[in-house]
Design a protein around this motif. Sequence first.
Motif, PDB file in Angstrom:
ATOM      1  N   VAL A  53      23.337  20.649   8.832  1.00 35.71           N
ATOM      2  CA  VAL A  53      23.258  19.559   7.803  1.00 35.71           C
ATOM      3  C   VAL A  53      23.186  17.931   8.111  1.00 35.71           C
ATOM      4  O   VAL A  53      24.035  17.766   9.260  1.00 35.71           O
ATOM      5  CB  VAL A  53      24.722  19.571   7.068  1.00 35.71           C
ATOM      6  CG1 VAL A  53      24.472  18.534   5.964  1.00 35.71           C
ATOM      7  CG2 VAL A  53      24.566  20.775   6.373  1.00 35.71           C
ATOM      8  N   TRP A  54      22.093  17.075   7.859  1.00 37.06           N
ATOM      9  CA  TRP A  54      21.997  15.921   8.182  1.00 37.06           C
ATOM     10  C   TRP A  54      22.507  14.927   7.104  1.00 37.06           C
ATOM     11  O   TRP A  54      22.274  15.240   5.949  1.00 37.06           O
ATOM     12  CB  TRP A  54      20.570  15.466   8.941  1.00 37.06           C
ATOM     13  CG  TRP A  54      19.570  15.723   7.824  1.00 37.06           C
ATOM     14  CD1 TRP A  54      18.868  17.093   7.579  1.00 37.06           C
ATOM     15  CD2 TRP A  54      19.119  14.827   6.962  1.00 37.06           C
ATOM     16  NE1 TRP A  54      17.938  16.403   6.748  1.00 37.06           N
ATOM     17  CE2 TRP A  54      18.182  15.138   6.349  1.00 37.06           C
ATOM     18  CE3 TRP A  54      19.447  13.388   6.708  1.00 37.06           C
ATOM     19  CZ2 TRP A  54      17.209  14.455   5.271  1.00 37.06           C
ATOM     20  CZ3 TRP A  54      18.555  12.608   5.739  1.00 37.06           C
ATOM     21  CH2 TRP A  54      17.654  13.033   5.080  1.00 37.06           C
ATOM     22  N   ASP A  55      22.747  13.704   7.634  1.00 37.65           N
ATOM     23  CA  ASP A  55      23.209  12.512   6.647  1.00 37.65           C
ATOM     24  C   ASP A  55      22.973  11.232   7.088  1.00 37.65           C
ATOM     25  O   ASP A  55      22.577  11.358   8.414  1.00 37.65           O
ATOM     26  CB  ASP A  55      24.452  12.571   5.895  1.00 37.65           C
ATOM     27  CG  ASP A  55      25.661  12.461   6.883  1.00 37.65           C
ATOM     28  OD1 ASP A  55      25.632  11.819   7.751  1.00 37.65           O
ATOM     29  OD2 ASP A  55      26.580  13.500   6.950  1.00 37.65           O
ATOM     30  N   THR A  56      22.969  10.219   6.512  1.00 35.21           N
ATOM     31  CA  THR A  56      22.821   8.873   6.824  1.00 35.21           C
ATOM     32  C   THR A  56      24.070   8.203   7.428  1.00 35.21           C
ATOM     33  O   THR A  56      24.027   6.844   7.675  1.00 35.21           O
ATOM     34  CB  THR A  56      22.438   7.846   5.703  1.00 35.21           C
ATOM     35  OG1 THR A  56      22.986   7.952   4.602  1.00 35.21           O
ATOM     36  CG2 THR A  56      20.798   8.581   5.302  1.00 35.21           C
ATOM     37  N   GLU A 104      19.167   8.108  15.314  1.00 32.27           N
ATOM     38  CA  GLU A 104      19.008   6.780  14.380  1.00 32.27           C
ATOM     39  C   GLU A 104      19.144   6.757  13.135  1.00 32.27           C
ATOM     40  O   GLU A 104      18.280   7.610  12.303  1.00 32.27           O
ATOM     41  CB  GLU A 104      17.363   6.139  14.838  1.00 32.27           C
ATOM     42  CG  GLU A 104      17.218   4.895  14.347  1.00 32.27           C
ATOM     43  CD  GLU A 104      17.749   3.687  15.140  1.00 32.27           C
ATOM     44  OE1 GLU A 104      18.304   2.798  14.578  1.00 32.27           O
ATOM     45  OE2 GLU A 104      18.038   3.904  16.490  1.00 32.27           O
ATOM     46  N   GLY A 105      20.160   6.338  12.636  1.00 29.67           N
ATOM     47  CA  GLY A 105      20.316   6.090  11.101  1.00 29.67           C
ATOM     48  C   GLY A 105      21.313   7.381  10.565  1.00 29.67           C
ATOM     49  O   GLY A 105      21.378   7.331   9.444  1.00 29.67           O
ATOM     50  N   GLY A 106      21.911   8.140  11.408  1.00 25.53           N
ATOM     51  CA  GLY A 106      22.790   9.115  10.844  1.00 25.53           C
ATOM     52  C   GLY A 106      23.129   9.925  11.870  1.00 25.53           C
ATOM     53  O   GLY A 106      23.176   9.759  13.037  1.00 25.53           O
ATOM     54  N   LYS A 107      23.439  11.170  11.422  1.00 26.21           N
ATOM     55  CA  LYS A 107      23.971  12.219  12.370  1.00 26.21           C
ATOM     56  C   LYS A 107      23.491  13.639  11.770  1.00 26.21           C
ATOM     57  O   LYS A 107      23.132  13.821  10.518  1.00 26.21           O
ATOM     58  CB  LYS A 107      25.233  12.232  12.511  1.00 26.21           C
ATOM     59  CG  LYS A 107      26.225  12.740  11.059  1.00 26.21           C
ATOM     60  CD  LYS A 107      27.664  12.848  11.421  1.00 26.21           C
ATOM     61  CE  LYS A 107      28.328  12.871  10.097  1.00 26.21           C
ATOM     62  NZ  LYS A 107      27.956  12.150   8.957  1.00 26.21           N
ATOM     63  N   GLN A 108      23.567  14.763  12.553  1.00 23.08           N
ATOM     64  CA  GLN A 108      23.457  15.938  12.211  1.00 23.08           C
ATOM     65  C   GLN A 108      24.628  16.760  12.538  1.00 23.08           C
ATOM     66  O   GLN A 108      24.822  16.496  13.841  1.00 23.08           O
ATOM     67  CB  GLN A 108      21.711  16.612  12.733  1.00 23.08           C
ATOM     68  CG  GLN A 108      21.845  17.992  12.489  1.00 23.08           C
ATOM     69  CD  GLN A 108      20.326  18.471  12.759  1.00 23.08           C
ATOM     70  OE1 GLN A 108      19.209  18.452  11.839  1.00 23.08           O
ATOM     71  NE2 GLN A 108      19.859  18.572  14.247  1.00 23.08           N
ATOM     72  N   VAL A 109      25.058  17.655  11.846  1.00 22.66           N
ATOM     73  CA  VAL A 109      26.198  18.514  12.190  1.00 22.66           C
ATOM     74  C   VAL A 109      25.429  19.753  12.265  1.00 22.66           C
ATOM     75  O   VAL A 109      24.847  20.481  11.193  1.00 22.66           O
ATOM     76  CB  VAL A 109      27.405  18.596  11.105  1.00 22.66           C
ATOM     77  CG1 VAL A 109      28.589  19.452  11.642  1.00 22.66           C
ATOM     78  CG2 VAL A 109      27.882  16.942  11.074  1.00 22.66           C
ATOM     79  N   VAL A 110      25.680  20.561  13.352  1.00 18.06           N
ATOM     80  CA  VAL A 110      24.891  21.868  13.737  1.00 18.06           C
ATOM     81  C   VAL A 110      25.863  23.073  13.950  1.00 18.06           C
ATOM     82  O   VAL A 110      26.793  22.843  14.898  1.00 18.06           O
ATOM     83  CB  VAL A 110      24.069  21.699  14.838  1.00 18.06           C
ATOM     84  CG1 VAL A 110      23.262  23.268  15.053  1.00 18.06           C
ATOM     85  CG2 VAL A 110      23.172  20.557  14.495  1.00 18.06           C
TER      86      VAL A 110
END
Length: 159
Positions: A100-103, A139-145
């Motif tokens: 799930v990625w977000d800003t 760049e501009g957010g993150k992703q939780v894996v």
Amino acid sequence: MVIPLGPQAAEEHEPDGSAALGYRATWSPGAGRAADARRAVRALLGRASAVSGVPVNPLAELDAQLVANELLVNALRHTSGDCGLRLRLSEDGTELTIAVWDTSREPPRTQPPDPARVGGHGLRLVEMCSRELEVVPFEGGKQVVARLDLTAGDRATRR
């Protein structure tokens, strides 16, 4: 934008050229729903069992729905921009990757256990259900894996 789980959206090609079952969806602010994530997990895993012939443990399927739900809820609750979900099944059908990625660049934080607190337990549940959990900044957010073993029935054997 939600991409329905259909034949074209369900097969993704990896960098090495192999095909894997997968799903992707992107939501604009305020448009995402955790039910969409749970529904996508159910549909993908149902198709995965048929394609790979590897049975998905029913408890692992429930855990996968919970993980997708919690990660998307966190993205929806703690960020104000777009967010997205990516599901990818390993080629042998034994592992599911939920991303799930977000800003927001702020990583999620596990709160200390507090049975009297309402809420704030989701990330701990995700950790318990997943074989591996990582946060990948970009760049501009993150992703939780989160990676889940779909064949193990006992959570103790998954980590």
